[in-house]
Enzyme design. Sequence first.
Site, mmCIF file in Angstrom:
data_model
loop_
_atom_site.group_PDB
_atom_site.id
_atom_site.type_symbol
_atom_site.label_atom_id
_atom_site.label_comp_id
_atom_site.label_asym_id
_atom_site.label_seq_id
_atom_site.Cartn_x
_atom_site.Cartn_y
_atom_site.Cartn_z
ATOM 1 N N LYS A 1 32.033 9.095 -23.974
ATOM 2 C CA LYS A 1 31.638 9.004 -22.560
ATOM 3 C C LYS A 1 30.981 10.301 -22.092
ATOM 4 O O LYS A 1 29.945 10.281 -21.430
ATOM 5 C CB LYS A 1 32.899 8.688 -21.734
ATOM 6 C CG LYS A 1 32.657 8.530 -20.248
ATOM 7 C CD LYS A 1 33.765 7.722 -19.597
ATOM 8 C CE LYS A 1 35.006 8.531 -19.296
ATOM 9 N NZ LYS A 1 34.801 9.467 -18.170
ATOM 10 N N ARG B 1 38.474 12.973 -4.864
ATOM 11 C CA ARG B 1 38.472 14.050 -5.867
ATOM 12 C C ARG B 1 37.720 15.280 -5.365
ATOM 13 O O ARG B 1 36.758 15.178 -4.624
ATOM 14 C CB ARG B 1 37.911 13.515 -7.186
ATOM 15 C CG ARG B 1 38.844 12.434 -7.718
ATOM 16 C CD ARG B 1 38.446 11.897 -9.026
ATOM 17 N NE ARG B 1 38.464 12.918 -10.051
ATOM 18 C CZ ARG B 1 37.969 12.759 -11.260
ATOM 19 N NH1 ARG B 1 37.400 11.604 -11.573
ATOM 20 N NH2 ARG B 1 38.030 13.713 -12.149
ATOM 21 N N ASP C 1 42.105 14.944 -21.231
ATOM 22 C CA ASP C 1 42.108 13.501 -20.969
ATOM 23 C C ASP C 1 43.156 12.751 -21.795
ATOM 24 O O ASP C 1 43.349 11.551 -21.605
ATOM 25 C CB ASP C 1 40.713 12.918 -21.238
ATOM 26 C CG ASP C 1 39.696 13.423 -20.214
ATOM 27 O OD1 ASP C 1 40.112 13.816 -19.102
ATOM 28 O OD2 ASP C 1 38.494 13.429 -20.524
ATOM 29 N N ARG D 1 47.779 12.011 -12.553
ATOM 30 C CA ARG D 1 48.317 11.506 -13.830
ATOM 31 C C ARG D 1 49.717 12.013 -14.121
ATOM 32 O O ARG D 1 50.445 11.393 -14.915
ATOM 33 C CB ARG D 1 47.345 11.833 -14.973
ATOM 34 C CG ARG D 1 46.078 10.988 -14.872
ATOM 35 C CD ARG D 1 45.072 11.259 -15.961
ATOM 36 N NE ARG D 1 43.981 10.289 -15.873
ATOM 37 C CZ ARG D 1 42.787 10.440 -16.431
ATOM 38 N NH1 ARG D 1 42.528 11.533 -17.137
ATOM 39 N NH2 ARG D 1 41.865 9.512 -16.305
#
Length: 428
Positions: A21, A121, A314, A345
């Site tokens: 990505k 964000r 990630d 997260r």
Amino acid sequence: MKRIEETKRPLRGELTVPGDKSIGHRAVIFTSIARGRSRIWNLSGGEDNLRTVQAFKDLGVKIWRDGEALCVEGRGWDGLSAPAKVIDCGNSGTTMRLLSGVLAGRPFVARLDGDASLRLRPMQRVIEPLGRMGAQILSRNGKGLAPLEIRGGSLQGIHYTLPIASAQVKSAILLAGLQAGGVTSVEEPQQSRDHTEIMAQAFGARLKVDGRSVALEGPQCLVARDVRVPGDLSSAAFFMAAAAAIPGSELVIREVGCNPTRSGIIDILRRMGAAIELIHSRDEAREPVADLRISGRELSGVDIGPEMAARTIDEYPVLCVAAALAQGVTTISGAKELRYKESDRIAAMTSELRKLGVRVEEREDGMKIEGRSRLQGAGVRSYGDHRIAMALAVAGLCAEGGVEIDDSACADISFPGFFDLLEGIRAS
Ligand code: S3P
């Protein structure tokens, strides 16, 4: 909604994952701002990469499919023109931040917006340095949140020390620096992924990389070239962790990008006891690529310190699941950035692992997780975050009674076909 049943057998087989990505975004950006026709192979069909493609179409770049390849007719920086509508970055922080760097130097006004998650964000981290270079960027209520209005123009290079390692911020500044007069340099507290530096050089840019700092002198023009995007290590990570945590598993994942600025997951899973072999190591578009062979073993808990944060950023959601399945305690520290991703997260994984019977202590910059080898089945939430959805699917493989994940379709943001691939390797 998706049900993942507990697996009765180890995972076996061979697979490939979609194109990386991060590299995909950069491939679309660099081919669009270069002069000449380029082709991109193996661009992920994930929603995030498609947002970047659409953004450059909105900016007047001719982009079309030709069989397996995406063709891009770049006409240089001046080939970009004012968009007729607001550019929708969807869920993609990389699209919004990197595009801000491109648009900072363009002599027109552009507006960028995104979904509910992206609107929360932090964008001040790009607004501030790009403003210092000479761009005018307005944000919602002046709070550094999208939607953004970018009034680009002539820029001057700056020397900027990033307070927090971030490839997105570094890349935004470098993309603006390529259009600015004089020297632009960026220094980071930790080395973040260097795909922008690698690709800029592949497109003919002159860059000086020295440890954690990068410098360039602008303005510079880029020259078209073809790019083959390697498989995404961050997508492979879900299968790596699943195979690593289920003893007896043997999985091969082909053609995965293994850039050392991204490969914290390999080092950590090995430290936990998994056997991971890199075979047929080679370079593609100056990026290291290999096939990965993972053998599952009983894993052990480890300490994952701040030094791992940038290289692993990630992969923490799925590492939390590996930790929940390991013997003993795993601690994560120095990873507060996880709170500013597609979801918080740390909060998300704490709450969902607890539903699966795992003892988790939530900390400001990390977590403490007590492994329990077999999890309890439950209904769980993805928070609309692709990596949380896929990490919970891995947990489901080892949960008595399986898991039911709400809003599982968000996996398509980075990994269309994820659930089918998971079914495939548990059946083979
Ligand atoms: C990315 C950089 C990282 C990462 C994100 C992709 C990139 O974000 O978490 O998924 O492609 O540059 P930060 O720059 O915010 O650390």
